[in-house]
Design an enzyme around this catalytic site. Structure first.
Site, PDB file in Angstrom:
ATOM      1  CG  HIS A 255     -47.631 -39.954  65.846  1.00 37.83           C
ATOM      2  ND1 HIS A 255     -47.032 -40.762  66.777  1.00 37.83           N
ATOM      3  CD2 HIS A 255     -48.054 -38.859  66.504  1.00 37.83           C
ATOM      4  CE1 HIS A 255     -47.123 -40.190  67.962  1.00 37.83           C
ATOM      5  NE2 HIS A 255     -47.729 -39.033  67.828  1.00 37.83           N
TER       6      HIS A 255
ATOM      7  CG  ASP B 187     -50.341 -31.228  66.243  1.00 35.87           C
ATOM      8  OD1 ASP B 187     -49.359 -31.974  66.371  1.00 35.87           O
ATOM      9  OD2 ASP B 187     -50.811 -30.556  67.184  1.00 35.87           O
TER      10      ASP B 187
ATOM     11  CG  HIS C 287     -43.423 -31.919  69.807  1.00 38.64           C
ATOM     12  ND1 HIS C 287     -44.500 -32.735  69.939  1.00 38.64           N
ATOM     13  CD2 HIS C 287     -42.841 -31.880  71.031  1.00 38.64           C
ATOM     14  CE1 HIS C 287     -44.592 -33.163  71.195  1.00 38.64           C
ATOM     15  NE2 HIS C 287     -43.599 -32.663  71.879  1.00 38.64           N
TER      16      HIS C 287
HETATM   17  C1  SDX Z   1     -47.001 -34.380  67.712  1.00 37.95           C
HETATM   18  O1  SDX Z   1     -44.351 -38.016  69.720  1.00 37.95           O
HETATM   19  C2  SDX Z   1     -45.551 -37.661  69.999  1.00 37.95           C
HETATM   20  O2  SDX Z   1     -46.291 -38.355  70.671  1.00 37.95           O
HETATM   21  C3  SDX Z   1     -45.940 -36.303  69.462  1.00 37.95           C
HETATM   22  C4  SDX Z   1     -47.378 -35.885  69.695  1.00 37.95           C
HETATM   23  C5  SDX Z   1     -47.702 -35.691  71.164  1.00 37.95           C
HETATM   24  O3  SDX Z   1     -48.880 -35.796  71.526  1.00 37.95           O
HETATM   25  O4  SDX Z   1     -46.755 -35.338  71.926  1.00 37.95           O
HETATM   26  O5  SDX Z   1     -48.259 -36.846  69.147  1.00 37.95           O
HETATM   27  C6  SDX Z   1     -47.666 -34.540  69.030  1.00 37.95           C
HETATM   28  O6  SDX Z   1     -45.914 -33.869  67.659  1.00 37.95           O
HETATM   29  C7  SDX Z   1     -47.694 -34.934  66.486  1.00 37.95           C
HETATM   30  C8  SDX Z   1     -46.825 -34.766  65.192  1.00 37.95           C
HETATM   31  C9  SDX Z   1     -46.991 -33.339  64.699  1.00 37.95           C
HETATM   32  N1  SDX Z   1     -46.034 -33.078  63.600  1.00 37.95           N
HETATM   33  C10 SDX Z   1     -46.443 -32.944  62.341  1.00 37.95           C
HETATM   34  O7  SDX Z   1     -47.595 -33.114  61.959  1.00 37.95           O
HETATM   35  C11 SDX Z   1     -45.318 -32.534  61.379  1.00 37.95           C
HETATM   36  C12 SDX Z   1     -45.378 -33.412  60.129  1.00 37.95           C
HETATM   37  N2  SDX Z   1     -45.014 -34.783  60.491  1.00 37.95           N
HETATM   38  C13 SDX Z   1     -43.643 -35.188  60.253  1.00 37.95           C
HETATM   39  O8  SDX Z   1     -42.679 -34.214  60.503  1.00 37.95           O
HETATM   40  C14 SDX Z   1     -43.354 -36.573  60.857  1.00 37.95           C
HETATM   41  O9  SDX Z   1     -44.390 -37.390  60.476  1.00 37.95           O
HETATM   42  C15 SDX Z   1     -43.137 -36.717  62.352  1.00 37.95           C
HETATM   43  C16 SDX Z   1     -42.088 -35.799  62.845  1.00 37.95           C
HETATM   44  C17 SDX Z   1     -44.404 -36.490  63.091  1.00 37.95           C
HETATM   45  C18 SDX Z   1     -42.688 -38.166  62.595  1.00 37.95           C
HETATM   46  O10 SDX Z   1     -41.485 -38.299  61.966  1.00 37.95           O
HETATM   47  P1  SDX Z   1     -40.647 -39.675  62.048  1.00 37.95           P
HETATM   48  O11 SDX Z   1     -41.278 -40.662  62.947  1.00 37.95           O
HETATM   49  O12 SDX Z   1     -39.224 -39.323  62.309  1.00 37.95           O
HETATM   50  O13 SDX Z   1     -40.848 -40.260  60.634  1.00 37.95           O
HETATM   51  P2  SDX Z   1     -39.894 -39.953  59.441  1.00 37.95           P
HETATM   52  O14 SDX Z   1     -39.583 -38.495  59.398  1.00 37.95           O
HETATM   53  O15 SDX Z   1     -38.779 -40.922  59.494  1.00 37.95           O
HETATM   54  O16 SDX Z   1     -40.859 -40.269  58.188  1.00 37.95           O
HETATM   55  C19 SDX Z   1     -40.890 -41.528  57.581  1.00 37.95           C
HETATM   56  C20 SDX Z   1     -41.084 -41.228  56.095  1.00 37.95           C
HETATM   57  C21 SDX Z   1     -40.016 -40.329  55.501  1.00 37.95           C
HETATM   58  O17 SDX Z   1     -39.992 -40.622  54.111  1.00 37.95           O
HETATM   59  P3  SDX Z   1     -38.715 -41.450  53.518  1.00 37.95           P
HETATM   60  O18 SDX Z   1     -37.505 -40.560  53.735  1.00 37.95           O
HETATM   61  O19 SDX Z   1     -38.630 -42.719  54.353  1.00 37.95           O
HETATM   62  O20 SDX Z   1     -39.057 -41.681  52.079  1.00 37.95           O
HETATM   63  O21 SDX Z   1     -42.320 -40.484  55.896  1.00 37.95           O
HETATM   64  C22 SDX Z   1     -42.016 -39.190  55.380  1.00 37.95           C
HETATM   65  C23 SDX Z   1     -40.553 -38.933  55.651  1.00 37.95           C
HETATM   66  O22 SDX Z   1     -40.025 -38.054  54.676  1.00 37.95           O
HETATM   67  N3  SDX Z   1     -42.877 -38.274  56.133  1.00 37.95           N
HETATM   68  C24 SDX Z   1     -43.569 -37.290  55.579  1.00 37.95           C
HETATM   69  C25 SDX Z   1     -44.305 -36.729  56.636  1.00 37.95           C
HETATM   70  N4  SDX Z   1     -44.031 -37.374  57.773  1.00 37.95           N
HETATM   71  C26 SDX Z   1     -43.139 -38.335  57.452  1.00 37.95           C
HETATM   72  N5  SDX Z   1     -43.634 -36.824  54.313  1.00 37.95           N
HETATM   73  C27 SDX Z   1     -44.471 -35.791  54.110  1.00 37.95           C
HETATM   74  N6  SDX Z   1     -45.222 -35.193  55.064  1.00 37.95           N
HETATM   75  C28 SDX Z   1     -45.156 -35.639  56.344  1.00 37.95           C
HETATM   76  N7  SDX Z   1     -45.899 -35.075  57.277  1.00 37.95           N
END
Ligand code: SDX
Length: 442
Positions: free
Chosen positions: A321, A377, A282
């Site tokens: 996201h 971010d 997050h």
């Molecule tokens: C914020 O919710 C909000 O509005 C948050 C926010 C706000 O203003 O409050 O916007 C702020 O928190 C932005 C996000 C910051 N976090 C990061 O940058 C961390 C990296 N991102 C990931 O952890 C992820 O993308 C999330 C947590 C942001 C979202 O995760 P989801 O929606 O649960 O998606 P998911 O984990 O189910 O991913 C779908 C697929 C998966 O692959 P498969 O298992 O389906 O093959 O995408 C992959 C994930 O493994 N994936 C990533 C990835 N993000 C998702 N793979 C590599 N790197 C990534 N960053």
């Protein structure tokens, strides 16, 4: 206003009623479930039973991937079209024309303030930036290397003990007084945490400075009387705060709402939000992005790093996201602001690595298939570093920016007659009943 999903191509159009007709194949019984704003009420499913003693059907939705927990008027997101609006105003226009305190007022009150309202609001916030001297002493009690987010969370929670009347959450005037204190004191606590970690004396707020200029002064003033930060950097910080101000039901805001739903005071509720924001998935992502860029070290290492991401050995921090599956409009604005800040501070050498990562990620199947685009971010950390912020302060900046959103959503939750204490159900998959076995017999 809701985005009605178009019927699938060629799908036969039904009766046109705003409802679902479901048949329980276990009993052959059919049920009519009303659709309101694109949702069905989960409690409407409880009537679906196999016999009178049956609890009835529940929804099962780990991490709330497809569950609306509330009705809100504060922020509208459209993940497919990359739209973000605060009280109907597009984020692009607010970032261009507004100020952070004006946006804070808008999120809380629902309307842009008049000139007099804005002046009174700025006066109120400015005159609540000090904290009790015992709070300053509390911040001095941490280890020299304490993370400023841990200090911020503790400091905000401690404020509940200095304002015990904040428990009177049914009194709107009292709520507003605490909301003003929270928005006003967040930068002071954040700056105190930073100064403590640097072994420097704390700098007290100065009422003649604007909100963001005062924050920079409390962070960076060292022996320079009437320290005045560069106005271009002050504006860049104010825009960053605007971009972080609210984001509907994200993890930290949902935490503030959940804790606030037990009628806890606003300081205890917001400190829960700070805890959620601290996580690297997050708000902690902005700090993790810089650590990732430093680990990659040079542009030539980008292909190997992306291979590690594809092999699930790394996360591409700052990408992906839950809602935005196209682009995060905030990242677009921040990327533009990066150029303006770098004009003043010089280009951050890590920018080249960031641009290379983005280029590959926007082209390569692994990322395109998963709709992984830069989020808020990804670039914010580069600007924060250029502003002279140490990496561990990045999430504190996010928390300062998000405070108006947290308190606006907390306030809305308390005014929502449909809301009550948050208490999800579960599917129990543990052991059935069994008898205790004395230790001698185990
Ligand atoms: C914020 O919710 C909000 O509005 C948050 C926010 C706000 O203003 O409050 O916007 C702020 O928190 C932005 C996000 C910051 N976090 C990061 O940058 C961390 C990296 N991102 C990931 O952890 C992820 O993308 C999330 C947590 C942001 C979202 O995760 P989801 O929606 O649960 O998606 P998911 O984990 O189910 O991913 C779908 C697929 C998966 O692959 P498969 O298992 O389906 O093959 O995408 C992959 C994930 O493994 N994936 C990533 C990835 N993000 C998702 N793979 C590599 N790197 C990534 N960053």
């Amino acid at each position: 206003m809701t985005t009605q999903q178009p019927t699938a191509e060629g799908a036969s159009t039904g009766s046109g009623a705003e409802s679902l007709t479901v048949v329980d194949n276990r009993t052959g019984q059919s049920y009519e479930l009303p659709i309101t704003d694109g949702t069905v009420r989960a409690t409407d499913l409880r009537q679906i039973k196999t016999d009178p003693d049956d609890f009835g059907v529940m929804t099962y939705d780990p991490a709330f991937m497809n569950t609306a927990a509330c009705r809100s008027e504060v922020t509208f997101l459209d993940g497919e079209r990359g739209i973000l609006r605060y009280r109907g105003y597009p984020i692009e226009q607010l970032a261009e024309n507004s100020s952070f305190l004006e946006v804070a007022y808008l999120l809380l009150e629902g309307e842009l303030p008049s000139k007099d309202e804005l002046e009174q609001w700025e006066h109120d916030i400015t005159h609540h930036t000090f904290v009790h001297e015992n709070v300053r002493r509390l911040m001095e009690g941490f280890r020299y290397d304490a993370h400023p987010m841990g200090m911020l969370q503790a400091g905000v929670a401690a404020l509940s003990t200095f304002y015990p009347e904040s428990k009177e959450i049914d009194d709107p005037e009292n709520r507003r007084r605490q909301i003003i204190r929270l928005i006003a004191k967040m930068p002071t606590l954040g700056a105190f945490g930073y100064r403590h970690s640097q072994g420097m004396p704390f700098v007290y707020p100065r009422n003649e400075l604007s909100y963001s200029a005062n924050f920079l002064s409390m962070l960076f003033e060292i022996g320079v009387k009437d320290y005045t930060p560069d106005p271009r950097l002050v504006r860049a910080l104010d825009v960053l705060f605007i971009l972080h101000a609210d984001h509907e039901q994200n993890c930290s805001t949902s935490s503030v709402r959940a804790v606030g739903s037990s009628q806890a005071d606003p300081y205890s509720s917001v400190s829960a939000g700070i805890g959620a924001l601290y996580g690297p998935l997050h708000g902690g992502a902005n700090e993790a992005v810089l650590q990732m860029l430093r680990r990659i070290e040079k542009v030539e290492n980008v292909p190997d790093f992306l291979e590690a991401v594809k092999n699930r050995k790394e996360l591409l921090m700052g990408f992906g996201h839950r809602v935005y599956k196209n682009f995060d409009p905030r990242a677009t604005i921040i990327k533009k602001a990066t150029d303006e800040v770098f004009e003043v501070t010089g280009v951050n050498p890590l920018l080249k690595i960031a641009l290379e990562l983005e280029k590959h990620a926007l082209e390569e199947d692994f990322f395109v298939e998963r709709k992984l685009y830069p989020n808020v971010d990804f670039y914010s950390g580069l600007i924060y570093e250029a502003l002279g912020m140490p990496t561990e302060m990045f999430t504190v900046l996010f928390a300062i920016g998000r405070t108006p959103g947290w308190v606006a959503q907390w306030n809305e939750m308390l005014n929502d007659k449909e809301q009550k204490i948050a208490r999800p159900r579960q599917v129990y998959v543990g052991s059935g009943e069994r008898d205790y076995v004395p230790v001698a017999s185990r």
